[in-house]
Write a protein that holds these residues in place. Sequence first.
Motif, PDB file in Angstrom:
ATOM      1  N   ASP A   1       0.826  -1.205   0.000  1.00  0.00           N
ATOM      2  CA  ASP A   1       0.000   0.000   0.000  1.00  0.00           C
ATOM      3  C   ASP A   1       0.859   1.253   0.000  1.00  0.00           C
ATOM      4  OD1 ASP A   1      -2.707   0.957  -0.040  1.00  0.00           O
ATOM      5  OD2 ASP A   1      -2.407   1.685   2.001  1.00  0.00           O
ATOM      6  N   SER A   2       2.002   1.193   0.644  1.00  0.00           N
ATOM      7  CA  SER A   2       2.929   2.318   0.613  1.00  0.00           C
ATOM      8  C   SER A   2       3.427   2.569  -0.813  1.00  0.00           C
ATOM      9  CB  SER A   2       4.111   2.056   1.549  1.00  0.00           C
ATOM     10  OG  SER A   2       5.003   3.132   1.551  1.00  0.00           O
ATOM     11  N   LEU A   3       3.768   1.493  -1.509  1.00  0.00           N
ATOM     12  CA  LEU A   3       4.183   1.622  -2.906  1.00  0.00           C
ATOM     13  C   LEU A   3       3.044   2.155  -3.770  1.00  0.00           C
ATOM     14  CD1 LEU A   3       6.141  -1.741  -3.279  1.00  0.00           C
ATOM     15  CD2 LEU A   3       7.112   0.556  -2.993  1.00  0.00           C
ATOM     16  N   TYR A   4       1.847   1.648  -3.504  1.00  0.00           N
ATOM     17  CA  TYR A   4       0.673   2.101  -4.261  1.00  0.00           C
ATOM     18  C   TYR A   4       0.413   3.591  -4.045  1.00  0.00           C
ATOM     19  CZ  TYR A   4      -4.215   2.942  -5.353  1.00  0.00           C
ATOM     20  OH  TYR A   4      -5.375   3.485  -5.846  1.00  0.00           O
ATOM     21  N   LEU A   5       0.427   4.027  -2.783  1.00  0.00           N
ATOM     22  CA  LEU A   5       0.079   5.413  -2.492  1.00  0.00           C
ATOM     23  C   LEU A   5       1.086   6.393  -3.087  1.00  0.00           C
ATOM     24  CD1 LEU A   5      -1.324   5.492   1.150  1.00  0.00           C
ATOM     25  CD2 LEU A   5      -2.533   5.969  -0.982  1.00  0.00           C
TER      26      LEU A   5
END
Length: 223
Positions: free
Chosen positions: A44-48
Motif C-alpha cells: 500500500d505504501s508503494l501504491y500510495l
Amino acid sequence: MGFCDDIWAEVAPLRQAILGHPFLDELARGTLPRPSFQHYIVQDSLYLAEYARVLAIAAARAPTAAGRLEFSDGAKVAVIVEEGLHQAFFAQFGVNAEMAAAAEPTPACLGYTSYLASLAATRSYEELIAAILPCFWVYWEVGCAIKPLAASPNPYAPWIDTYAAPEFGAATDRVRALVDAAADAATPATRAAMAQAFRMATRFEWMFWDSAYARESWPIGFA
C-alpha cells in the motif's frame, strides 16, 4: 440517479466480494496474520506513492478550481498517509527501512498503478477521475462496515479508524461530486468509458486485498 449511484449499484456483487474477503474479515476480528498485514502495508505504501502522482496529474488536468483543489489536496493527503500511518505501522509490525526500500510492487500493485498511470497519460480526464474514485469510495465503505464489528482491542484499529473517519467520508463525497459533474457534461461514449474505468479500478481493489492475504509475489524471479 446520477452516474456514481448507477455504477455503484452495478458493481454491488464485487463490493460484496470485497466486504466478505477473509483479509478484511480477519482484520476486523484482529486475527489477520501479521505477515499478511506486513505484505499489505508495504504494498500500500508503494501504491500510495504512485496514486499521489496520479492525483497530482488529475489536479493539473482538472477544468475547474474545485477539481484542482480537491485532487491536489488528495495528493498531499496520500503522501501524509504514507509518511504517517504507514511509518507507524512499519514500526508496529516490524517492517524496517531496509525491507521497505527493497520491496517491489507485486503484480496486483503494479497492475493497478500502471492502469491508473496509463489513464492519466493517454485517456480523458473524465475516465481518469472515474478510476480514481474507487480507492476513496471502496475504502470508505469498508471502513464504515468494519468499524461497528471490529474486535477491541484490535492491533489494526488505527487503520480501521482512518477509513471510517467522517473526514474521509467527506473527501469521498467531494470526489463523487466531481465525477458526477464530469459525467453530466460528458458524451454517452465518454460516460461508457468512465464506467469501464470505475469497474476496472474496483476489480483491482479486490485483487489488492486478495494478493496481500495470499502474500503474493511474482511467479518467477531472477537467479
